[in-house]
Design an enzyme around this catalytic site. Structure first.
Site, PDB file in Angstrom:
ATOM      1  N   ALA A  13     -35.077   4.306  -2.277  1.00 30.80           N
ATOM      2  CA  ALA A  13     -35.027   3.889  -0.785  1.00 30.80           C
ATOM      3  C   ALA A  13     -35.252   2.357  -0.382  1.00 30.80           C
ATOM      4  CB  ALA A  13     -35.839   5.803   0.535  1.00 30.80           C
ATOM      5  N   SER A  14     -36.042   2.277  -0.559  1.00 33.08           N
ATOM      6  CA  SER A  14     -36.684   0.844  -0.013  1.00 33.08           C
ATOM      7  C   SER A  14     -35.600  -0.479  -0.649  1.00 33.08           C
ATOM      8  CB  SER A  14     -38.294   0.898  -0.407  1.00 33.08           C
ATOM      9  OG  SER A  14     -38.823   0.647  -1.131  1.00 33.08           O
ATOM     10  N   ARG A  46     -41.983   3.984  -4.147  1.00 30.02           N
ATOM     11  CA  ARG A  46     -42.572   4.012  -4.373  1.00 30.02           C
ATOM     12  C   ARG A  46     -43.948   3.385  -2.821  1.00 30.02           C
ATOM     13  NH1 ARG A  46     -41.911   0.960 -10.024  1.00 30.02           N
ATOM     14  NH2 ARG A  46     -41.169  -0.242  -8.230  1.00 30.02           N
ATOM     15  N   HIS A 185     -17.803   1.555  -8.308  1.00 28.08           N
ATOM     16  CA  HIS A 185     -17.601   1.552  -6.608  1.00 28.08           C
ATOM     17  C   HIS A 185     -16.054   0.931  -6.251  1.00 28.08           C
ATOM     18  CE1 HIS A 185     -18.676  -1.989  -7.063  1.00 28.08           C
ATOM     19  NE2 HIS A 185     -18.235  -2.571  -5.504  1.00 28.08           N
ATOM     20  N   HIS A 247     -15.966  -2.394 -13.481  1.00 28.37           N
ATOM     21  CA  HIS A 247     -15.269  -2.153 -12.712  1.00 28.37           C
ATOM     22  C   HIS A 247     -13.479  -1.951 -13.561  1.00 28.37           C
ATOM     23  CE1 HIS A 247     -18.551  -1.986 -10.064  1.00 28.37           C
ATOM     24  NE2 HIS A 247     -18.564  -3.187 -10.249  1.00 28.37           N
ATOM     25  N   ARG A 367      -3.780  -7.097  -3.359  1.00 27.80           N
ATOM     26  CA  ARG A 367      -4.798  -7.352  -4.272  1.00 27.80           C
ATOM     27  C   ARG A 367      -6.007  -6.853  -3.348  1.00 27.80           C
ATOM     28  NH1 ARG A 367      -3.229 -12.440  -0.508  1.00 27.80           N
ATOM     29  NH2 ARG A 367      -3.742 -10.464   0.874  1.00 27.80           N
ATOM     30  N   GLN A 369      -9.269  -6.990  -2.570  1.00 32.16           N
ATOM     31  CA  GLN A 369     -10.077  -7.220  -1.508  1.00 32.16           C
ATOM     32  C   GLN A 369      -9.667  -9.232  -2.271  1.00 32.16           C
ATOM     33  OE1 GLN A 369     -13.570  -6.225  -3.253  1.00 32.16           O
ATOM     34  NE2 GLN A 369     -13.695  -7.883  -3.662  1.00 32.16           N
ATOM     35  N   TYR A 375       1.928  -7.332  -2.617  1.00 37.30           N
ATOM     36  CA  TYR A 375       3.213  -7.937  -2.585  1.00 37.30           C
ATOM     37  C   TYR A 375       3.607  -7.966  -3.927  1.00 37.30           C
ATOM     38  CZ  TYR A 375       0.026 -12.399  -3.307  1.00 37.30           C
ATOM     39  OH  TYR A 375      -0.319 -12.127  -4.136  1.00 37.30           O
ATOM     40  N   SER A 397       0.878  -5.989   3.512  1.00 34.90           N
ATOM     41  CA  SER A 397      -0.491  -6.893   4.450  1.00 34.90           C
ATOM     42  C   SER A 397      -1.002  -5.990   4.874  1.00 34.90           C
ATOM     43  CB  SER A 397      -0.612  -7.740   4.055  1.00 34.90           C
ATOM     44  OG  SER A 397       0.003  -8.707   3.556  1.00 34.90           O
TER      45      SER A 397
HETATM   46  C1  BG6 Z   1     -21.768  -4.731  -8.816  1.00 32.38           C
HETATM   47  C2  BG6 Z   1     -22.332  -6.231  -9.611  1.00 32.38           C
HETATM   48  O1  BG6 Z   1     -21.130  -3.928  -9.017  1.00 32.38           O
HETATM   49  O2  BG6 Z   1     -19.747  -5.429  -8.501  1.00 32.38           O
HETATM   50  C3  BG6 Z   1     -21.683  -7.233  -9.022  1.00 32.38           C
HETATM   51  O3  BG6 Z   1     -23.090  -5.585  -9.533  1.00 32.38           O
HETATM   52  C4  BG6 Z   1     -21.393  -7.592  -8.194  1.00 32.38           C
HETATM   53  O4  BG6 Z   1     -22.402  -8.854  -9.877  1.00 32.38           O
HETATM   54  C5  BG6 Z   1     -20.284  -6.428  -6.934  1.00 32.38           C
HETATM   55  O5  BG6 Z   1     -20.821  -8.749  -6.899  1.00 32.38           O
HETATM   56  C6  BG6 Z   1     -19.147  -6.965  -6.553  1.00 32.38           C
HETATM   57  O6  BG6 Z   1     -18.139  -5.736  -5.665  1.00 32.38           O
HETATM   58  P1  BG6 Z   1     -17.829  -6.170  -4.670  1.00 32.38           P
HETATM   59  O7  BG6 Z   1     -17.008  -4.527  -3.535  1.00 32.38           O
HETATM   60  O8  BG6 Z   1     -17.877  -7.142  -3.675  1.00 32.38           O
HETATM   61  O9  BG6 Z   1     -16.313  -6.594  -5.255  1.00 32.38           O
END
Ligand code: BG6
Length: 481
Positions: A13-14, A46, A185, A247, A367, A369, A375, A397
């Site tokens: 948590a920290s 911890r 993510h 990713h 795109r 991000q 496009y 966009s």
């Molecule tokens: C993480 C990586 O999984 O994704 C980082 O460990 C990276 O190195 C990050 O900066 C990028 O995430 P996003 O969402 O900003 O593209």
């Protein structure tokens, strides 16, 4: 969400991830009303801290905006913080986890009678080295007896095929696959989620999405900053393990997979596994790796580090749809810009009468991000009296098209999926294994110093050799957009 008292337990948590991503994601869901009133958040780590001390640490990361206009944002934040209980303890000893379980039980009892179902979600915001220890403790002391228990784990899931398999077996002996949520993510990003819809719900795309029409595909991740105090972690992994193997490969799956039978998590993931299985061994002639100058100035990075902070490599999918189409995967830190995008470049129109080649090829760009957009680069008649072809864009966009919509953070969406029990946007064990199979031989060669690491300037496009690789793959760069 209906379903009984909900306990969200953040282990680690920290740490940075918890502060910057996990707690803010829970808070965003809370303030938008996605979490039930009978909900409690637990922080476990911890260090010996009081509840108030943890609240104080979290305060600056919990943004009050986007609250219902009839409520005072400060009150909402206070209410949320009051729901967070901190418990300290070791990750490998019984004591802390017994205490954690007692605390969860106590609050569950306050909220509901002994017969109603409860829900427990553990988020491991921890280094993977402690996953097995922590998971054993959860299994031993904290499993929910009155409903579900789910566990979210974060990458890196191992360093190569072997270590990943060891970790998978350890976790697999403690939890069933439907209790484990391996988060990537990128799968929570708006445009990544749009890939399936774009590809399979549009007649425009369905018939042309193949080797007959597509010349090459690029999946690119660029950051305009370096390892920023994470040098110690990063140096052990490097850019391929940090970004590409997870990713970008997840994005590739969604770009290249066949249409799933349905949107059920198993159907979608079956198709992802299949396309991964078609990827051929990586050819070292089609790999460029680099390291930005200044990377080793970070005191946590060894002076003789050869860890790549940049990589561009070609994946080839040996199936009927993609045979001969290079998928160029590129990722780098400390480059000229921050962006992540998918670039699908189409072949030239045969029998060109407009001299279009000069204008550049058709491209479809997503795109991811910043500033989400999709496009198409098209050849059109230049407005005016002359009959001249030029390149222009059909542009969607998001900030223009969806002005009033705030795009949710990836973590927010994935947390909600976990609470709902939807594993579609999480990585299945066999998917992870195939992804490691693809990269492990190359990673071992890089680790053994067998590939040349090319230095590049901070703020540049990366090594020039990467642009040469693109050109070799037939990618035609056009200016603008
Ligand atoms: C993480 C990586 O999984 O994704 C980082 O460990 C990276 O190195 C990050 O900066 C990028 O995430 P996003 O969402 O900003 O593209």
């Amino acid at each position: 969400i209906a379903g009984g008292c909900l306990s969200l337990i953040v282990l680690g948590a920290s740490g940075d991830l918890a502060k910057k991503k996990t707690f803010p994601a829970i808070f965003n869901l809370y303030k938008q009303g996605f979490l039930p009133d009978e909900m409690h958040v637990f922080g476990y780590a911890r260090s010996n801290m009081t509840n108030e001390e943890l609240h104080e640490k979290l305060l600056r990361y919990l943004k009050a905006e986007r609250t219902d206009p009839t409520t005072n944002p400060e009150d909402v934040r206070k209410q949320f913080l009051n729901k967070i209980t901190y418990i300290h303890g070791a990750y490998d000893a019984d004591e802390g986890f017994i205490k954690l379980n007692e605390e969860i039980l106590r609050l569950e009892r306050e909220e509901s009678d002994d017969n109603s179902p409860t829900r427990r979600l553990f988020y491991l915001a921890l280094p993977p080295s402690v996953y097995p220890l922590v998971s054993k403790q959860i299994r031993k002391h904290c499993m929910n007896q009155r409903g579900w228990t789910r566990v979210i784990v974060e990458k890196p899931f191992g360093k190569d095929l072997e270590s990943s398999e060891v970790l998978s077996s350890e976790l697999g002996s403690l939890f069933t696959e439907d209790q484990l949520y391996r988060i990537d993510h990128y799968l929570g990003k708006e445009l990544v989620q749009n890939l399936l819809v774009m590809r399979f719900a549009n007649r425009f795309f369905v018939p042309i999405w193949n080797r007959d029409n597509i010349a090459n595909v690029q999946i690119v991740f660029k950051e305009d900053f370096g390892t920023q105090g994470r040098g110690g972690y990063f140096d052990e992994y490097g850019i391929i393990r940090d970004i590409i193997q997870n990713h970008l490969v997840q994005v590739l799956c969604l770009v290249a997979m066949e249409k799933p039978v349905s949107l059920s998590p198993e159907h979608v993931r079956d198709e992802k596994v299949k396309v991964l299985q078609c990827i051929e061994p990586i050819n070292e002639e089609e790999v460029v790796i680099g390291q930005y100058e200044g990377y080793k100035d970070d005191p946590t990075v060894p002076n003789d580090s050869v860890t790549p902070t940049f990589a561009s490599l070609v994946l080839r999918i040996n199936n009927e749809r993609w045979d001969g189409v290079p998928f160029i995967m590129k990722a780098g830190k400390s480059l000229d810009t921050r962006k992540a995008e998918i670039r699908v470049q189409f072949k030239d129109v045969p029998g060109d009468i407009f001299k279009c080649k000069k204008q550049g090829r058709n491209e479809f760009v997503m795109r991811l991000q910043p500033k989400e957009a999709m496009y198409m680069k098209l050849t059109v008649k230049e407005p005016g009296l002359d009959m001249r072809a030029t390149q222009s864009e059909l542009d969607m966009s998001y900030h223009q098209r969806y002005q009033d919509i705030v795009i949710p953070e990836a973590y927010e969406r994935l947390l909600l999926d976990t609470i709902r029990g939807d594993q579609q946007h999480f990585v299945r064990r066999d998917e992870l294994r195939v992804a490691w199979e693809i990269f492990t031989p190359l990673l071992h060669r890089i680790d053994a110093g067998k590939l040349k690491v090319i230095p590049y300037k901070e703020g540049s496009r990366g090594p020039a050799e990467a642009d040469e690789l693109n050109a070799r793959m037939g990618y035609q760069r056009t200016e603008g957009y």
